[in-house]
Scaffold this motif. Structure first.
Motif, PDB file in Angstrom:
ATOM      1  N   VAL A 175       5.910  -2.358  -6.079  1.00  0.00           N
ATOM      2  CA  VAL A 175       6.729  -3.299  -5.173  1.00  0.00           C
ATOM      3  C   VAL A 175       7.615  -2.441  -4.468  1.00  0.00           C
ATOM      4  CG1 VAL A 175       8.329  -5.120  -4.883  1.00  0.00           C
ATOM      5  CG2 VAL A 175       6.312  -5.350  -6.799  1.00  0.00           C
ATOM      6  N   LEU A 176       8.321  -1.317  -4.989  1.00  0.00           N
ATOM      7  CA  LEU A 176       9.203  -0.509  -4.026  1.00  0.00           C
ATOM      8  C   LEU A 176       8.608   0.226  -3.142  1.00  0.00           C
ATOM      9  CD1 LEU A 176      11.906   0.989  -3.535  1.00  0.00           C
ATOM     10  CD2 LEU A 176      11.323   2.589  -5.487  1.00  0.00           C
ATOM     11  N   VAL A 177       7.289   0.946  -3.446  1.00  0.00           N
ATOM     12  CA  VAL A 177       6.300   1.151  -2.572  1.00  0.00           C
ATOM     13  C   VAL A 177       6.126   0.446  -1.309  1.00  0.00           C
ATOM     14  CG1 VAL A 177       3.991   2.315  -1.961  1.00  0.00           C
ATOM     15  CG2 VAL A 177       5.156   3.149  -4.033  1.00  0.00           C
ATOM     16  N   LEU A 178       5.613  -0.640  -1.452  1.00  0.00           N
ATOM     17  CA  LEU A 178       5.310  -1.758  -0.319  1.00  0.00           C
ATOM     18  C   LEU A 178       6.651  -1.994   0.578  1.00  0.00           C
ATOM     19  CD1 LEU A 178       3.002  -3.851  -2.296  1.00  0.00           C
ATOM     20  CD2 LEU A 178       2.232  -2.102  -0.690  1.00  0.00           C
ATOM     21  N   VAL A 179       7.969  -2.056  -0.146  1.00  0.00           N
ATOM     22  CA  VAL A 179       9.003  -2.301   0.473  1.00  0.00           C
ATOM     23  C   VAL A 179       9.348  -1.383   1.383  1.00  0.00           C
ATOM     24  CG1 VAL A 179      11.498  -2.844   0.041  1.00  0.00           C
ATOM     25  CG2 VAL A 179       9.785  -4.034  -1.313  1.00  0.00           C
ATOM     26  N   LEU A 180       9.297   0.011   0.921  1.00  0.00           N
ATOM     27  CA  LEU A 180       9.636   1.152   1.859  1.00  0.00           C
ATOM     28  C   LEU A 180       8.570   1.211   2.899  1.00  0.00           C
ATOM     29  CD1 LEU A 180      10.465   3.713  -1.018  1.00  0.00           C
ATOM     30  CD2 LEU A 180      11.929   2.638   0.267  1.00  0.00           C
TER      31      LEU A 180
ATOM     32  N   LEU B 154       3.686  -8.523   1.766  1.00  0.00           N
ATOM     33  CA  LEU B 154       4.273  -7.471   2.058  1.00  0.00           C
ATOM     34  C   LEU B 154       3.423  -6.325   2.616  1.00  0.00           C
ATOM     35  CD1 LEU B 154       7.204  -6.469   1.544  1.00  0.00           C
ATOM     36  CD2 LEU B 154       6.711  -5.806  -0.724  1.00  0.00           C
ATOM     37  N   TYR B 155       2.318  -6.059   1.959  1.00  0.00           N
ATOM     38  CA  TYR B 155       1.537  -5.075   2.496  1.00  0.00           C
ATOM     39  C   TYR B 155       1.120  -5.252   3.690  1.00  0.00           C
ATOM     40  CZ  TYR B 155      -2.890  -2.490   2.692  1.00  0.00           C
ATOM     41  OH  TYR B 155      -3.991  -1.545   3.130  1.00  0.00           O
ATOM     42  N   ALA B 156       0.601  -6.402   4.103  1.00  0.00           N
ATOM     43  CA  ALA B 156      -0.066  -6.748   5.867  1.00  0.00           C
ATOM     44  C   ALA B 156       1.249  -6.684   6.519  1.00  0.00           C
ATOM     45  CB  ALA B 156      -0.524  -8.141   5.666  1.00  0.00           C
ATOM     46  N   ALA B 157       2.229  -6.997   6.181  1.00  0.00           N
ATOM     47  CA  ALA B 157       3.530  -7.099   7.241  1.00  0.00           C
ATOM     48  C   ALA B 157       3.808  -5.686   7.469  1.00  0.00           C
ATOM     49  CB  ALA B 157       4.894  -7.818   6.635  1.00  0.00           C
ATOM     50  N   GLY B 158       4.049  -4.844   6.364  1.00  0.00           N
ATOM     51  CA  GLY B 158       4.157  -3.442   6.834  1.00  0.00           C
ATOM     52  C   GLY B 158       3.208  -2.515   7.741  1.00  0.00           C
ATOM     53  N   ILE B 159       1.977  -3.091   7.498  1.00  0.00           N
ATOM     54  CA  ILE B 159       0.916  -2.511   8.385  1.00  0.00           C
ATOM     55  C   ILE B 159       1.137  -2.938   9.962  1.00  0.00           C
ATOM     56  CG2 ILE B 159      -1.525  -2.458   9.140  1.00  0.00           C
ATOM     57  CD1 ILE B 159      -2.067  -2.365   6.075  1.00  0.00           C
ATOM     58  N   LEU B 160       1.347  -4.185   9.898  1.00  0.00           N
ATOM     59  CA  LEU B 160       1.511  -4.782  11.488  1.00  0.00           C
ATOM     60  C   LEU B 160       2.769  -4.319  11.902  1.00  0.00           C
ATOM     61  CD1 LEU B 160       0.211  -8.364  10.637  1.00  0.00           C
ATOM     62  CD2 LEU B 160      -0.071  -7.352  12.797  1.00  0.00           C
ATOM     63  N   LEU B 161       3.909  -4.181  11.162  1.00  0.00           N
ATOM     64  CA  LEU B 161       5.102  -3.846  11.919  1.00  0.00           C
ATOM     65  C   LEU B 161       4.954  -2.261  12.232  1.00  0.00           C
ATOM     66  CD1 LEU B 161       7.686  -5.391   9.703  1.00  0.00           C
ATOM     67  CD2 LEU B 161       7.234  -6.038  12.123  1.00  0.00           C
ATOM     68  N   ILE B 162       4.452  -1.427  11.456  1.00  0.00           N
ATOM     69  CA  ILE B 162       4.283  -0.108  11.848  1.00  0.00           C
ATOM     70  C   ILE B 162       3.272   0.035  12.952  1.00  0.00           C
ATOM     71  CG2 ILE B 162       3.287   2.119  10.930  1.00  0.00           C
ATOM     72  CD1 ILE B 162       4.278   1.396   8.237  1.00  0.00           C
ATOM     73  N   GLY B 163       2.210  -0.611  13.089  1.00  0.00           N
ATOM     74  CA  GLY B 163       1.106  -0.535  13.988  1.00  0.00           C
ATOM     75  C   GLY B 163       1.923  -0.948  15.480  1.00  0.00           C
TER      76      GLY B 163
ATOM     77  N   TRP C 267       1.328   5.718  -1.271  1.00  0.00           N
ATOM     78  CA  TRP C 267       0.677   5.331  -0.104  1.00  0.00           C
ATOM     79  C   TRP C 267       0.409   3.587  -0.338  1.00  0.00           C
ATOM     80  CZ3 TRP C 267       0.597   8.893   3.369  1.00  0.00           C
ATOM     81  CH2 TRP C 267      -0.178   8.800   4.625  1.00  0.00           C
ATOM     82  N   ASN C 268       0.545   2.962   0.550  1.00  0.00           N
ATOM     83  CA  ASN C 268       0.695   1.497   0.533  1.00  0.00           C
ATOM     84  C   ASN C 268      -0.451   1.035  -0.108  1.00  0.00           C
ATOM     85  OD1 ASN C 268      -0.717   1.801   2.663  1.00  0.00           O
ATOM     86  ND2 ASN C 268       0.140   0.245   4.210  1.00  0.00           N
ATOM     87  N   GLY C 269      -1.694   1.638   0.179  1.00  0.00           N
ATOM     88  CA  GLY C 269      -2.970   0.707  -0.333  1.00  0.00           C
ATOM     89  C   GLY C 269      -2.897   0.804  -1.774  1.00  0.00           C
ATOM     90  N   ALA C 270      -2.505   1.842  -2.331  1.00  0.00           N
ATOM     91  CA  ALA C 270      -2.375   2.353  -3.824  1.00  0.00           C
ATOM     92  C   ALA C 270      -1.256   1.175  -4.219  1.00  0.00           C
ATOM     93  CB  ALA C 270      -1.956   3.651  -4.195  1.00  0.00           C
ATOM     94  N   GLY C 271      -0.137   1.014  -3.578  1.00  0.00           N
ATOM     95  CA  GLY C 271       1.055   0.211  -4.161  1.00  0.00           C
ATOM     96  C   GLY C 271       0.521  -1.219  -4.427  1.00  0.00           C
TER      97      GLY C 271
END
Length: 368
Positions: free
Chosen positions: A299-304, A219-228, A275-279
C-alpha cells in the motif's frame, strides 16, 4: 519560376515522424518482455528442509551445492515453522523427508515458483524411490487456477488508466489542470470498479476481500492517470510512449504476476521492490491469500506513486499557467478604439495544427 513545397514530401515526412512512436514501442516491448520472460531460471529461491540432525543438514547442503546459486536452502525444525514461512512468503517450498516425503507450497504466492520448487523436489524424492506428496497451503480461488488472474487484472486496469491519459490530456488540454485532475480521479474510480467486477462477479478471480481489491485498484489507477496527465504537459505527443514505458514495459514485467523476481533477471527483480504494478499484484495476494501479510508495504508503494502523480500534476499546472501568461504577454492584441485586432492567419494555423496533433495523439493512444 520556383515551385512551391511538394505536398507529398511534407505528408511523407509527417507520416515517418509518427511512425517513430510505434517502432520505438516495438523495440521497447521486445526488450522488456523477452528480457524478463524468455528464460526464467531460479536464483536464490528460498526453500526449507524440515527436520534436524545430520541427515537433514547433509541433504540441505547437498541441494545448496548442486543448485549453484539457484536455491537458497535452509533447515527448519518442524512443519509448523515451515508453514509459517510459507504464509509470510519468506519461503516458496518446504520439503519434509522420510518414507513418505511431502512438499509444502503456497501456490497463491506464485504458481510458477511453486512449480519450480516441485520440479526440484520431485527429483529428490525420486532419488529416494518414494513418490512425492504435494500439499498446497495457500491455493488460489476456483476462478484463478493458475494464480495468474491477478496479473491479467493488472493488465486490464493499467490499459484503462493509461489509455485515458491521452484523452484527458489531449482533448482536455483547454481545461484547467484542476478539472483534469478531477477527471483523472473519476476515471480511475470507473476503471477500478470495472476491474473489481472482473475480479469478483464476472470471473471469480478472488472469492473474498473484494472491497480491498477495489481500493488497491483505485489507488493504482489514480496514480497512473495523475502521473500521465502531469507528464502530458511536458511530453505532448510522446506521452503515450512515456506511459507505456513506465506502466507496461517496466511495469508488467516486474510485477511478479507471471514470474516472481527469484525467477527473473536481476534488473526486473530489483524493480519489483518499488514499482507500482508489483505493489498492486503483491498487495492483492497478501490481502486475499495471506491474511494481509506484507499488505502495508505494498500500500505504501501505491501511495507513493499516487503522491508522485499529485506532485507532477501540481508542477504541470504551474508550468501551464506560466506558459499562458508568457503567451498572453507576447500576443497581447493592439487595439483600435478599444477593439482587439482580428486573429492573425499565423495564429489560426497554429491552432489548427495543435488541434490536429491532439486528434492524432488520441487516435494513436487508442490504437495502441
Amino acid at each position: 519560376m520556383s515551385s512551391g513545397p511538394n505536398p507529398t514530401t511534407g505528408a511523407l515526412r509527417h507520416v515517418l515522424g509518427h511512425l517513430l512512436t510505434p517502432l520505438l514501442m516495438c523495440l521497447g516491448m521486445g526488450l522488456a518482455y523477452l528480457g524478463a520472460f524468455h528464460a526464467p531460471e531460479p536464483h536464490d529461491l528460498r526453500v526449507d528442509i524440515v527436520g534436524s540432525g545430520p541427515t537433514t543438514q547433509v541433504l540441505a547442503q547437498t541441494l545448496q551445492d548442486e543448485a549453484a546459486g539457484a536455491l537458497d536452502v535452509r533447515t527448519v525444525p518442524d512443519r509448523a515453522t515451515a508453514a509459517t514461512a510459507l504464509a509470510r512468503q519468506d519461503s516458496y517450498g518446504a520439503y519434509i523427508p522420510g518414507d513418505h516425503p511431502e512438499l509444502l507450497v503456497a501456490s497463491a504466492s506464485s504458481d510458477t515458483s511453486a512449480m519450480a520448487v516441485e520440479k526440484v523436489f520431485t527429483r529428490v524424492a525420486a532419488g529416494q524411490d518414494a513418490p512425492l506428496k504435494v500439499t498446497d497451503l495457500a491455493p488460489t480461488a476456483s476462478g484463478d487456477p493458475t494464480g495468474q488472474g491477478v496479473f491479467f487484472l493488472l493488465v486490464a486496469v493499467s490499459i484503462g488508466a493509461y489509455a485515458s491519459v491521452a484523452v484527458i490530456g489531449a482533448a482536455g488540454a483547454a481545461l484547467p489542470m484542476r478539472v483534469r485532475a478531477l477527471l483523472a480521479a473519476g476515471t480511475s474510480l470507473v476503471v477500478s470498479l470495472i476491474g473489481t467486477l472482473f475480479a469478483g462477479p464476472v470471473f471469480h478471480l478472488v472469492d473474498h476481500g473484494l472491497a480491498g481489491v477495489w481500493a488497491l485498484s483505485w489507488l493504482y489507477a489514480a496514480g497512473i492517470l495523475l502521473i500521465g496527465i502531469g507528464l502530458h504537459t511536458y511530453l505532448r505527443r510522446w506521452t503515450t510512449l512515456g506511459v507505456m514505458v513506465l506502466f507496461v514495459m517496466l511495469n508488467f514485467t516486474s510485477s511478479g504476476g507471471i514470474y516472481r523476481p527469484e525467477l527473473q533477471p536481476g534488473f526486473f527483480g530489483s524493480l519489483h521492490a518499488f514499482w507500482n504494478g508489483a505493489g498492486l499484484v503483491e498487495g492483492i495476494r497478501g490481502h486475499v491469500y495471506f491474511d494481509g501479510h506484507g499488505l502495508g508495504g505494498n500500500v505504501l508503494v501505491l501511495v507513493l506513486w499516487f503522491l508522485a502523480g499529485v506532485l507532477l500534476v501540481t508542477l504541470a499546472g504551474r508550468t501551464e499557467a506560466q506558459r499562458t501568461a508568457l503567451a498572453a504577454a507576447r500576443t497581447a492584441p493592439s487595439s483600435t478604439h478599444g477593439q482587439p485586432e482580428e486573429k492573425t492567419a499565423e495564429a489560426a494555423d497554429e491552432e489548427r495544427a495543435a488541434e490536429e496533433e491532439r486528434e492524432e495523439e488520441m487516435e494513436e493512444a487508442v490504437a495502441v
